[in-house]
Design an enzyme around this catalytic site. Structure first.
Site, short mmCIF file in Angstrom:
data_model
loop_
_atom_site.label_atom_id
_atom_site.label_comp_id
_atom_site.label_asym_id
_atom_site.label_seq_id
_atom_site.Cartn_x
_atom_site.Cartn_y
_atom_site.Cartn_z
CG ASP A 1 -2.01 1.02 1.18
OD1 ASP A 1 -1.79 2.10 0.61
OD2 ASP A 1 -3.10 0.75 1.72
N GLY B 1 -1.98 -3.59 -3.17
CA GLY B 1 -1.88 -2.17 -2.89
C GLY B 1 -2.95 -1.69 -1.93
CG HIS B 2 -5.19 2.45 -0.73
ND1 HIS B 2 -4.94 2.36 0.63
CD2 HIS B 2 -6.11 3.45 -0.87
CE1 HIS B 2 -5.68 3.26 1.27
NE2 HIS B 2 -6.39 3.93 0.38
CD1 TRP B 3 -10.02 -0.26 -3.74
CD2 TRP B 3 -9.61 -0.45 -5.92
NE1 TRP B 3 -11.07 0.32 -4.40
CE2 TRP B 3 -10.84 0.21 -5.74
CE3 TRP B 3 -9.15 -0.67 -7.22
CZ2 TRP B 3 -11.62 0.65 -6.82
CZ3 TRP B 3 -9.92 -0.24 -8.28
CH2 TRP B 3 -11.14 0.41 -8.09
#
Length: 289
Positions: free
Chosen positions: A241, A268-270
């Site tokens: 992330d 990552g961020h999702w």
């Protein structure tokens, strides 16, 4: 418990709820589906063009199939919900608006999944309304505050803020390339749809920039209050992330008494989109046990 799931679409689940926050009235857009006795609310992140449906369309059907009612909420300033310039805590504004939505829909108690800003907002709601929360799932968010892993604002947040100021396909691709671990999964159609969502509501873009100018710290640091959260909590993070560093998740499980954490590699961020199948199994299991 398993329910028969017909094709669930954004248009087929769309509805609006009018709520009041003090003297301000908001028309809030939601996607509402499933008929279970328990309700799962999903709260999206703060990226330009974000909506409940855009963030969680890979996660709705498994929860409906598991017997839940699922409610995706577009926060004020995103999607089809009313615009807002916010000079206070965005986390707490969203928490108050969620309470208003639940009151209008006569839903007393919910489980909440929150991604990024949605995680911050879920924590704000849980602190203000502990008796109305069953379980929490927090992904890539939950509290503002410092990081020991990366200087703030992070690379991803700088790109996000730049995209708000200059919305273009080039800036969108720059942001999305660090948003997920494997950018090859981001099709041209997906990118164009996200850009179209952004440009359809230029008022939202402009208001986000105005809000940041009025209060650069939109998201409250709840570090000192995490111990007040009584809800069982699952914290999910991507090892890679580049928007909200992983040590923020470690702060959450250190502070919330009944919390556990799962970290996805190559993520990552999702997490709910990048590892949707594993994420869905994990969440259904957590909510059901």
């Amino acid at each position: 418990m398993q329910a028969n799931v017909q094709a669930i679409t954004e248009a087929g689940t769309s509805r609006f709820v009018t709520v009041k926050d003090g003297d301000t009235e908001f028309r809030i857009h939601c996607n509402d589906t499933g008929a279970g006795a328990e309700t799962v609310v999903m709260l999206h992140g703060s990226g330009p063009g974000a909506t409940g449906w855009a963030n969680f369309n890979r996660n709705v059907e498994p929860l409906v199939a598991a017997g839940y009612r699922v409610l995706l909420v577009d926060c004020p300033g995103w999607g089809k919900s009313d615009p807002v310039v916010n000079a206070g805590s965005r986390s707490e504004l969203n928490g108050r608006v969620l309470k208003g939505v639940l009151d209008e829909l006569d839903i007393e108690r919910v489980h909440i999944l929150g991604n990024s800003m949605g995680g911050h907002s879920a924590v704000a709601f849980a602190l203000a309304n502990p008796q109305r929360v069953g379980k929490l799932v927090l992904m890539g968010g939950g509290t503002g505050g410092p990081s020991l892993y990366a200087p703030m604002p992070t690379e991803g947040i700088k790109l996000l803020n730049g995209l708000y100021r200059e919305p273009s396909i080039e800036n969108l691709k720059r942001m999305m390339n660090v948003f997920v671990y494997d950018a090859s999964s981001l099709t041209d159609d997906l990118m164009q749809a996200r850009l179209d969502n952004m440009l359809a509501r230029r008022d939202h873009l402009e208001n986000f920039v105005k809000s940041l100018a009025a209060n650069p710290k939109q998201f409250t640091d709840y570090g000192s209050r995490l111990g007040e959260i009584t809800a069982p909590t699952l914290v999910i993070w991507g090892r890679d992330d580049r928007f909200v560093p992983m040590d923020v998740g470690l702060r959450l499980i250190a502070g919330i008494p009944n919390a556990q954490m799962h970290i996805f590699n190559r993520c990552g961020h999702w997490a709910q989109w990048e590892h949707a199948k594993a994420f869905n199994r994990m969440v259904v299991d957590f909510l059901g046990n």
